[in-house]
Design an enzyme around this catalytic site. Structure first.
Site, PDB file in Angstrom:
ATOM      1  N   GLY A 101       0.828  -1.205   0.000  1.00 61.23           N
ATOM      2  CA  GLY A 101       0.000   0.000   0.000  1.00 61.23           C
ATOM      3  C   GLY A 101       0.860   1.252   0.000  1.00 61.23           C
ATOM      4  O   GLY A 101       2.086   1.190  -0.152  1.00 61.23           O
ATOM      5  N   PHE A 102       0.234   2.384   0.209  1.00 59.51           N
ATOM      6  CA  PHE A 102       0.928   3.672   0.135  1.00 59.51           C
ATOM      7  C   PHE A 102       2.014   3.805   1.203  1.00 59.51           C
ATOM      8  O   PHE A 102       3.213   3.880   0.897  1.00 59.51           O
ATOM      9  CB  PHE A 102      -0.100   4.794   0.237  1.00 59.51           C
ATOM     10  N   TYR A 143     -14.680   3.482   9.286  1.00 61.34           N
ATOM     11  CA  TYR A 143     -13.225   3.340   9.200  1.00 61.34           C
ATOM     12  C   TYR A 143     -12.559   3.665  10.531  1.00 61.34           C
ATOM     13  O   TYR A 143     -11.807   2.857  11.088  1.00 61.34           O
ATOM     14  CB  TYR A 143     -12.652   4.242   8.109  1.00 61.34           C
ATOM     15  N   LYS A 179     -10.517   1.245  13.307  1.00 65.25           N
ATOM     16  CA  LYS A 179      -9.146   1.483  13.754  1.00 65.25           C
ATOM     17  C   LYS A 179      -9.090   1.673  15.272  1.00 65.25           C
ATOM     18  O   LYS A 179      -8.150   1.204  15.927  1.00 65.25           O
ATOM     19  CB  LYS A 179      -8.565   2.704  13.046  1.00 65.25           C
ATOM     20  N   THR A 215      -4.399   5.829  13.398  1.00 67.11           N
ATOM     21  CA  THR A 215      -4.740   7.099  12.752  1.00 67.11           C
ATOM     22  C   THR A 215      -5.191   8.140  13.771  1.00 67.11           C
ATOM     23  O   THR A 215      -5.656   7.787  14.862  1.00 67.11           O
ATOM     24  CB  THR A 215      -5.873   6.872  11.730  1.00 67.11           C
ATOM     25  N   ASP A 216      -5.095   9.413  13.389  1.00 65.35           N
ATOM     26  CA  ASP A 216      -5.616  10.487  14.240  1.00 65.35           C
ATOM     27  C   ASP A 216      -7.137  10.504  14.259  1.00 65.35           C
ATOM     28  O   ASP A 216      -7.754  11.118  15.132  1.00 65.35           O
ATOM     29  CB  ASP A 216      -5.079  11.846  13.797  1.00 65.35           C
ATOM     30  N   GLU A 217      -7.772   9.816  13.314  1.00 69.54           N
ATOM     31  CA  GLU A 217      -9.226   9.864  13.206  1.00 69.54           C
ATOM     32  C   GLU A 217      -9.940   9.173  14.368  1.00 69.54           C
ATOM     33  O   GLU A 217     -11.135   9.374  14.566  1.00 69.54           O
ATOM     34  CB  GLU A 217      -9.682   9.282  11.869  1.00 69.54           C
TER      35      GLU A 217
END
Length: 340
Positions: A11-12, A151, A155, A127-129
């Site tokens: 992935g990225f 999402y 996480k 993640t910050d989310e």
């Protein structure tokens, strides 16, 4: 040669981390399911002698155990995840399966192997989310989790699972919560590469609502450096925010991309205009991380200037148009996240 496993290494962020670790002279084993956003044919390390790609689903616990037992890595970086918020709105199931159940199976594999005296350090990338909307100030590691999308909820669930296995089963693990990444190899469903590719293709630049939503941005190379520090010095059981303190409204970001493209003499077509589109459900207004902990404990902070990093990113997409040619347009051009 020390071995490291990277899950989701096609992935990225995973691609960039694999490149980073190979340059550090590690033997890297990339475990990837190779879904739509993977970069199997577009990564520079695929012919390296100190690299091995194994196609495997993180939910296959038996294979995970055998692979970890065979290679006995010093660390496992867990980046195997579904990451696009809009896709999680349209179809949450894959996010639950990969981000929660997949993390559970990885943890169960490590719990089993821990009894066999095989105990690589787990660096779990989050993640910050998970913190949800941050209207004022910046969220530190003790901030309450308030995920807004399937999402971010998946996480957050994975983070809680990791913490529970650290405490209950004495696993050696740390968690990173990072802000929005940008840089090479990012799938063009995400904001920055989507805007860049639309400019190249003389298409409209769609922005949610009025573009006032604020995000914190970090270059993926800075993120990789932070993850490496977590492997070397991150304290077992701790979470670390990885941020840049660089926030931008989406509208300002898109205008900045347009400005840099003009300075680079990239043609801006007549159809390439900003267009505001209907907001996605549950859209968080602002994310912002307090990263003083990682600065103080691990002496890490982001180094790459945002404007310079953005220019380098645009140039990378300009020089690597084959990256886009190998991607089916239906995978990134259709509007997602409309379900209510």
């Amino acid at each position: 040669m020390k071995k490291i496993i990277v899950t989701g290494g096609s992935g990225f962020i995973g691609s960039n981390l694999v490149n980073f670790l190979i340059k550090k002279n590690f033997f890297v084993i990339n475990l990837d399911k190779l879904t739509y956003s993977a970069n199997k044919h577009n990564v520079g390390f695929r012919t390296k002698k100190n690299y091995k790609l194994i196609k495997v689903d993180i939910n296959n616990k038996k294979k995970l155990i055998n692979i970890i037992k065979k290679f006995r890595p010093k660390a496992i970086f867990n980046l195997a995840a579904e990451t696009h918020v809009d896709r999680s709105i349209d179809g949450p199931k894959n996010f639950i399966q990969t981000n929660i159940i997949g993390t559970f199976n990885l943890l169960e594999s490590l719990r089993f192997l821990n009894k066999k005296k095989i105990s690589p350090k787990l660096v779990h990338i989050s993640t910050d989310e998970v913190y949800g909307d941050i209207n004022k100030g910046r969220s530190d590691e003790n901030y309450q989790y308030k995920p807004s999308s399937p999402y971010s909820a998946s996480k957050a669930s994975a983070d809680h699972l990791v913490k529970s296995y650290i405490r209950t089963f004495n696993l050696n693990a740390v968690i990173s919560n990072c802000c929005n990444n940008y840089g090479p190899y990012q799938f063009p469903e995400k904001l920055i590469p989507k805007m860049i590719t639309n400019i190249f293709q003389n298409k409209e630049l769609p922005i949610y609502a009025k573009g006032q939503n604020s995000r914190e941005w970090i270059h993926v190379d800075d993120h990789c450096e932070a993850l490496f520090r977590l492997y070397l010095k991150g304290r077992n059981g701790e979470s670390y925010n990885v941020g840049s303190n660089k926030n931008l409204r989406n509208i300002d970001l898109v205008k900045k991309i347009l400005k840099i493209c003009k300075l680079m003499n990239i043609k801006i077509g007549k159809k390439t205009k900003i267009r505001f589109v209907k907001d996605r459900p549950g859209h968080d207004f602002r994310y912002a991380l307090n990263n003083k902990k990682i600065q103080k404990e691990l002496q890490w902070k982001s180094k790459i200037n945002f404007d310079q990093g953005l220019r380098q990113t645009i140039k990378w997409y300009l020089d690597n148009k084959n990256f886009l040619k190998n991607i089916s347009k239906k995978d990134y051009q259709n509007r997602l996240g409309l379900n209510t």
